[in-house]
Design a protein around this motif. Sequence first.
Motif, short mmCIF file in Angstrom:
data_model
loop_
_atom_site.label_atom_id
_atom_site.label_comp_id
_atom_site.label_asym_id
_atom_site.label_seq_id
_atom_site.Cartn_x
_atom_site.Cartn_y
_atom_site.Cartn_z
N THR A 215 0.83 -1.21 0.00
CA THR A 215 0.00 0.00 0.00
C THR A 215 0.86 1.25 0.00
N LEU A 216 1.97 1.22 0.75
CA LEU A 216 2.85 2.39 0.77
C LEU A 216 3.39 2.67 -0.61
N ALA A 217 3.80 1.60 -1.31
CA ALA A 217 4.33 1.78 -2.66
C ALA A 217 3.27 2.37 -3.57
N VAL A 218 2.04 1.86 -3.45
CA VAL A 218 0.96 2.36 -4.30
C VAL A 218 0.63 3.80 -3.92
N ALA A 219 0.66 4.09 -2.61
CA ALA A 219 0.35 5.46 -2.17
C ALA A 219 1.35 6.44 -2.75
N LEU A 220 2.60 6.00 -2.86
CA LEU A 220 3.63 6.87 -3.45
C LEU A 220 3.28 7.18 -4.90
N GLN A 221 2.82 6.16 -5.62
CA GLN A 221 2.41 6.39 -7.01
C GLN A 221 1.30 7.43 -7.07
N TYR A 222 0.33 7.29 -6.17
CA TYR A 222 -0.79 8.23 -6.17
C TYR A 222 -0.30 9.64 -5.92
N LEU A 223 0.65 9.76 -4.99
CA LEU A 223 1.17 11.08 -4.65
C LEU A 223 1.87 11.71 -5.84
N VAL A 224 2.68 10.88 -6.51
CA VAL A 224 3.54 11.43 -7.55
C VAL A 224 2.78 11.60 -8.86
N LEU A 225 2.04 10.60 -9.24
CA LEU A 225 1.41 10.61 -10.56
C LEU A 225 -0.01 11.16 -10.52
N GLY A 226 -0.61 11.20 -9.36
CA GLY A 226 -2.02 11.59 -9.31
C GLY A 226 -2.89 10.37 -9.50
N ALA A 227 -4.14 10.48 -9.04
CA ALA A 227 -5.01 9.31 -9.01
C ALA A 227 -5.26 8.76 -10.42
N ARG A 228 -5.58 9.65 -11.35
CA ARG A 228 -6.01 9.16 -12.67
C ARG A 228 -4.92 8.40 -13.38
N ARG A 229 -3.72 9.02 -13.39
CA ARG A 229 -2.63 8.37 -14.13
C ARG A 229 -2.23 7.06 -13.49
N THR A 230 -2.22 7.04 -12.15
CA THR A 230 -1.84 5.80 -11.48
C THR A 230 -2.79 4.68 -11.86
N GLU A 231 -4.07 5.01 -11.87
CA GLU A 231 -5.03 3.93 -12.15
C GLU A 231 -5.01 3.54 -13.61
N GLU A 232 -4.57 4.45 -14.47
CA GLU A 232 -4.41 4.06 -15.87
C GLU A 232 -3.23 3.12 -16.01
N GLU A 233 -2.16 3.43 -15.27
CA GLU A 233 -0.94 2.64 -15.44
C GLU A 233 -1.03 1.29 -14.74
N ILE A 234 -1.72 1.25 -13.63
CA ILE A 234 -1.87 -0.04 -12.93
C ILE A 234 -3.36 -0.37 -12.90
N PRO A 235 -3.88 -0.95 -13.96
CA PRO A 235 -5.34 -1.19 -14.01
C PRO A 235 -5.82 -2.16 -12.94
#
Lengths: 136, 470, 166
Positions: free
Chosen positions: C42-62
């Motif tokens: 979850t921490l790793a995913v949270a970092l993605q959300y912080l850096v990329l923003g919610a939309r891009r993260t969810e596009e990149e990791i469907p």
Amino acid sequence: MTLIFAIAAGVVFGAGAFLVLTNDLVRVVAGMVLISQSAVLVVISSGLTRGDAPILPTGDKTPSDPLVQAMALTAIVIGLAVTALLLAIVARVRATLRSLEVRELARDEAEHTAELEQSLDTMHEQLASDEAKEEQ
Amino acid sequence: MTALALALLLPWVVGVVLLLADGRRKLVGWAAVAGLLANLGALIWLAVRVLPDGEQTIVTGGWTDGVGIVLRADALGVVFALLSSLVVLAALVHEVLEGVRSRTFPALVVLLATGLTGLFLTGDVFNFYVFFELAMIAAYVLTAYGDDRHQLGAALIFAVVNLVGSFLFLIAVAATYHVTGTLEMSEVAARMADVEPNAAILIAVTFFVAFGTKLGLFPFHFWLPAVYAGTRPAVAAILSGALANIGAYGLLRFGAGLLPNELELGSTVLIVIGSSSVIYGALLAVSRRDPAEMLAYSAIGQAGYVLVALGVGGPIGLAAAVLYAILNALSKALLFLSGALRGALVAAAFAVGALSLAGMPPAAGFLGKLQLFRTGVEEGSVALIVLLFCGGALSFVYAFQLYQHEFWRGDRVAVGTDSEKGVPAEPSGVAVRAVSVVLALLVLGLGIWPEPLLSLSADAAAVLHGGAVR
Amino acid sequence: MSVLTEAIARLLLAPALMVAGAILVKGYVDVGDGFSAAVIVTLAVALQYLVLGARRTEEEIPLLRFAPRAAIAGLLIALASGFFPLLFGDPLFSHEPGPGKRPIHVGRLELMTPVLFDVGVFLLVAGALIALIHHLAEPPELEEEGHPAPAAASPAAPAAREEASR
């Protein structure tokens, strides 16, 4: 050691209680987190023993109490779930009221109650006048 | 043993699976009802075994006693579990028939029932906290349920106040573990007698504050009216008929079961707090005009009676406390559910609830009041009897004020901001009314044929004082 | 967010997942369990959300879309591995193979039902936390109808932890 834990738990609880009483909803949530952490501190301090790892006691020393760690972990997870819940409610408050202040929330509620009372009043008046008409 | 495990497992699985589904669909609602029915069935099966033969215990993982978590079904726990399950079921059926408005409502109700079943049937202090938190979290979300945005403030206050109560409870659990070195309830009870009195009193007070907050007793009541008044009737019925049982059960189990000496020491305090709760709740209930708010204040008063009975203590007092908690839960659920409806027979159902609340025969509430009078006479305290009489008279006043406001005037007058003037609503569906009528018949039936309930509450109380029945 | 943080966040995801997997599996020989593994994921995913923003993260990791379902599946797995002894009339939360019997080995991993339980806890915690991050990253729009899902997912979490923790 127990004394240090007791003081720490007391300070954390006090800080949490202070934050809960502030006007900012996010601070209120932070205060609840602190209060939950103080409970965790008390749980940890409830069974502080020094000893071997309880998973494989060697027999030289008595093993330390494993239950405390399990309880603390559970308490932390429950605290986490509760924080998530509070944040969700606060997010909804912000979405509906466009504000993060407790005062705003209270004002909105007071207005709502006043409206309700008024509607009840008009209702009673109307019923009274209806009855008066019937009697005539 | 199987029944005990199934009573816990079935609603849990059903509740979790239902989280996936859209609760607004009828089918999902009925699946939730089926889950609760299964829970109720398992509990009845368990009760049939437990009541004649005594308690059943499961130690998880096949560990020796004192290591594994203990699940224990005794008469007290089973009675409260049955009661709560029944009330939650009635409320859920009511809401499903009226039309569920939120995705997660049925799943949350079933999970709440799981939490309640778990906490009534556990023999472990910490496990009690876990199930208790499961039920409470479901309840926090449920209070925010509904279309009314004004409800959010009440939900937040409810959550924050009760969470502080929960954490105080957790602190008391940790303290109990610190001084006794065990979490198993019977062990705690056995070792508590040797604990240093100061520590024991501190623990007892913390437990009392925690449960007083849940129950909405007088000094801890401030969150209660706003929450009860704003939620939907089904949720209010669940809160007052099922969730408030946690407070009553907790006071009985932890007070009379685990800390009997401290309970005796504080009996005067309990009676005083209970009495002020009774008077305060009744007076404010008489002064309110909004039906839901009136019922909310009356809940504060009714909680006071349980505390008074507990304070008097002894076999008779404890049995009266159990009986009163049961009857109060049933009549409150009935009042909240039927108060929201209109049509033939609903008024009668509401009247039964009101009679029960006021303690008039033939409704079952009469029994509760009668038992309380008996405790008063037993105690030989004139003040207590006068108090009970005044409280009863006041509850009669507000119950019928309510009845008059709600039904006597003829057409239904919808209360709320959107109804500037009285809007006569159509009579509610037959099936929804049937739920209230069945509950009313139950309350009436228990009043007319009280023996089973009396012996049940005496059995349940016998678990606590360990003595002979009656 | 600078380019550096973005690059590091992307780079960290795969190792974090591997560490989480190791901790999950190690739990039966060494320190570790499903809960801590899930928190690391979850921490790793949270970092993605912080850096990329919610939309891009969810596009990149469907895969993140399935978080709530993973949580529910996890809870069911955990419940199943706790309550299955009921079928054989054993006390709840007994494990198979029982004490004293040799479990099946795959390399150094010992296969027994508690492993399944921890996998359930892992799925539950990771799923619930990621669903929570999703909802808090995109708070409900003003006056939007609909219930916040983290609130719905959270009652499940303490329940399963209760067994996990002891």
